[in-house]
Design a protein around this motif. Structure first.
Motif, PDB file in Angstrom:
ATOM      1  N   SER A  57      79.160  26.109 -23.895  1.00 37.94           N
ATOM      2  CA  SER A  57      80.098  26.875 -23.064  1.00 37.94           C
ATOM      3  C   SER A  57      80.458  26.117 -21.789  1.00 37.94           C
ATOM      4  O   SER A  57      81.628  26.074 -21.396  1.00 37.94           O
ATOM      5  CB  SER A  57      79.492  28.226 -22.696  1.00 37.94           C
ATOM      6  N   VAL A  58      79.459  25.525 -21.145  1.00 29.32           N
ATOM      7  CA  VAL A  58      79.708  24.756 -19.925  1.00 29.32           C
ATOM      8  C   VAL A  58      80.564  23.533 -20.248  1.00 29.32           C
ATOM      9  O   VAL A  58      81.492  23.192 -19.519  1.00 29.32           O
ATOM     10  CB  VAL A  58      78.382  24.354 -19.244  1.00 29.32           C
ATOM     11  N   GLY A  59      80.260  22.862 -21.361  1.00 27.22           N
ATOM     12  CA  GLY A  59      81.050  21.698 -21.763  1.00 27.22           C
ATOM     13  C   GLY A  59      82.505  22.038 -22.015  1.00 27.22           C
ATOM     14  O   GLY A  59      83.414  21.323 -21.590  1.00 27.22           O
ATOM     15  N   ARG A  60      82.762  23.150 -22.711  1.00 25.54           N
ATOM     16  CA  ARG A  60      84.131  23.574 -22.960  1.00 25.54           C
ATOM     17  C   ARG A  60      84.830  23.983 -21.664  1.00 25.54           C
ATOM     18  O   ARG A  60      86.035  23.744 -21.498  1.00 25.54           O
ATOM     19  CB  ARG A  60      84.161  24.700 -23.988  1.00 25.54           C
ATOM     20  N   PHE A  61      84.085  24.580 -20.732  1.00 19.11           N
ATOM     21  CA  PHE A  61      84.660  24.918 -19.427  1.00 19.11           C
ATOM     22  C   PHE A  61      85.146  23.654 -18.719  1.00 19.11           C
ATOM     23  O   PHE A  61      86.251  23.613 -18.184  1.00 19.11           O
ATOM     24  CB  PHE A  61      83.627  25.655 -18.563  1.00 19.11           C
ATOM     25  N   PHE A  62      84.313  22.613 -18.714  1.00 24.44           N
ATOM     26  CA  PHE A  62      84.722  21.367 -18.066  1.00 24.44           C
ATOM     27  C   PHE A  62      85.889  20.712 -18.800  1.00 24.44           C
ATOM     28  O   PHE A  62      86.764  20.119 -18.165  1.00 24.44           O
ATOM     29  CB  PHE A  62      83.548  20.394 -17.947  1.00 24.44           C
ATOM     30  N   GLN A  63      85.931  20.828 -20.111  1.00 22.91           N
ATOM     31  CA  GLN A  63      87.067  20.290 -20.852  1.00 22.91           C
ATOM     32  C   GLN A  63      88.352  20.996 -20.460  1.00 22.91           C
ATOM     33  O   GLN A  63      89.388  20.358 -20.265  1.00 22.91           O
ATOM     34  CB  GLN A  63      86.820  20.395 -22.358  1.00 22.91           C
ATOM     35  N   ARG A  64      88.297  22.314 -20.332  1.00 19.12           N
ATOM     36  CA  ARG A  64      89.483  23.060 -19.887  1.00 19.12           C
ATOM     37  C   ARG A  64      89.837  22.702 -18.448  1.00 19.12           C
ATOM     38  O   ARG A  64      91.010  22.532 -18.113  1.00 19.12           O
ATOM     39  CB  ARG A  64      89.252  24.563 -20.010  1.00 19.12           C
ATOM     40  N   LEU A  65      88.823  22.589 -17.590  1.00 19.32           N
ATOM     41  CA  LEU A  65      89.038  22.290 -16.179  1.00 19.32           C
ATOM     42  C   LEU A  65      89.736  20.940 -16.003  1.00 19.32           C
ATOM     43  O   LEU A  65      90.637  20.807 -15.168  1.00 19.32           O
ATOM     44  CB  LEU A  65      87.693  22.293 -15.439  1.00 19.32           C
ATOM     45  N   PHE A  66      89.354  19.944 -16.785  1.00 17.56           N
ATOM     46  CA  PHE A  66      89.929  18.612 -16.657  1.00 17.56           C
ATOM     47  C   PHE A  66      91.081  18.368 -17.628  1.00 17.56           C
ATOM     48  O   PHE A  66      91.601  17.258 -17.706  1.00 17.56           O
ATOM     49  CB  PHE A  66      88.844  17.544 -16.834  1.00 17.56           C
ATOM     50  N   GLY A  67      91.493  19.389 -18.369  1.00 14.94           N
ATOM     51  CA  GLY A  67      92.626  19.259 -19.271  1.00 14.94           C
ATOM     52  C   GLY A  67      92.359  18.323 -20.433  1.00 14.94           C
ATOM     53  O   GLY A  67      93.242  17.574 -20.844  1.00 14.94           O
ATOM     54  N   ILE A  68      91.149  18.371 -20.968  1.00 18.49           N
ATOM     55  CA  ILE A  68      90.763  17.483 -22.064  1.00 18.49           C
ATOM     56  C   ILE A  68      90.877  18.250 -23.373  1.00 18.49           C
ATOM     57  O   ILE A  68      90.304  19.321 -23.528  1.00 18.49           O
ATOM     58  CB  ILE A  68      89.324  16.983 -21.868  1.00 18.49           C
ATOM     59  N   ASP A  69      91.622  17.670 -24.304  1.00 17.71           N
ATOM     60  CA  ASP A  69      91.714  18.232 -25.643  1.00 17.71           C
ATOM     61  C   ASP A  69      90.840  17.374 -26.549  1.00 17.71           C
ATOM     62  O   ASP A  69      91.158  16.201 -26.789  1.00 17.71           O
ATOM     63  CB  ASP A  69      93.159  18.224 -26.137  1.00 17.71           C
ATOM     64  N   PRO A  70      89.723  17.929 -27.040  1.00 23.11           N
ATOM     65  CA  PRO A  70      88.808  17.107 -27.834  1.00 23.11           C
ATOM     66  C   PRO A  70      89.396  16.659 -29.170  1.00 23.11           C
ATOM     67  O   PRO A  70      88.884  15.741 -29.804  1.00 23.11           O
ATOM     68  CB  PRO A  70      87.593  18.008 -28.048  1.00 23.11           C
ATOM     69  N   GLU A  71      90.489  17.269 -29.598  1.00 20.40           N
ATOM     70  CA  GLU A  71      91.096  16.932 -30.888  1.00 20.40           C
ATOM     71  C   GLU A  71      92.064  15.753 -30.806  1.00 20.40           C
ATOM     72  O   GLU A  71      92.393  15.158 -31.819  1.00 20.40           O
ATOM     73  CB  GLU A  71      91.839  18.154 -31.444  1.00 20.40           C
ATOM     74  N   THR A  72      92.550  15.425 -29.618  1.00 16.27           N
ATOM     75  CA  THR A  72      93.525  14.351 -29.467  1.00 16.27           C
ATOM     76  C   THR A  72      92.914  13.186 -28.690  1.00 16.27           C
ATOM     77  O   THR A  72      91.932  13.359 -27.969  1.00 16.27           O
ATOM     78  CB  THR A  72      94.777  14.851 -28.717  1.00 16.27           C
ATOM     79  N   PRO A  73      93.506  12.006 -28.825  1.00 14.63           N
ATOM     80  CA  PRO A  73      93.009  10.869 -28.037  1.00 14.63           C
ATOM     81  C   PRO A  73      93.144  11.144 -26.537  1.00 14.63           C
ATOM     82  O   PRO A  73      94.022  11.892 -26.098  1.00 14.63           O
ATOM     83  CB  PRO A  73      93.912   9.712 -28.461  1.00 14.63           C
TER      84      PRO A  73
END
Length: 105
Positions: A57-73
């Motif tokens: 959950s924390v990891g996904r929060f940081f991904q959203r916060l930094f605008g990171i899409d784990p599915e794309t380069p």
């Protein structure tokens, strides 16, 4: 000006603080020097943990916060954000370690 006498315990606490913030500085340097690598580590680590796990959950929060899409380069904007995060981590570490060092001397 009187010098403050440091007891053994206060010196140990100060060294504990210094040793606690050194990894933050090291990871900050990695974020500045190799942001794509640290992003890959974060994405891989988050993917290992499910929805019910706090780490995921924390990891996904940081991904959203930094605008990171784990599915794309990784794009240039995400790399810049991670580099800025690295600079902030380094500055915080240097500030805290500097304050502790000044208190110890």
């Amino acid at each position: 000006m009187d010098r403050i006498s440091l007891t053994g315990q206060s010196v140990r606490v100060m060294w504990f603080v210094v040793l606690t913030f050194l990894p933050l500085a090291g990871y900050g340097v990695l974020n500045v020097v190799a942001p794509r690598t640290t992003l890959a580590w974060q994405i891989r680590s988050t993917a290992r943990h499910g929805d019910g796990d706090l780490r995921g959950s924390v990891g996904r929060f940081f991904q959203r916060l930094f605008g990171i899409d784990p599915e794309t380069p990784t794009d240039g904007a995400s790399v810049r954000r991670i580099r800025i995060l690295g600079v902030v981590e380094i500055l915080i570490s240097v500030l805290v370690i500097g304050v502790v060092y000044a208190a110890m001397s």
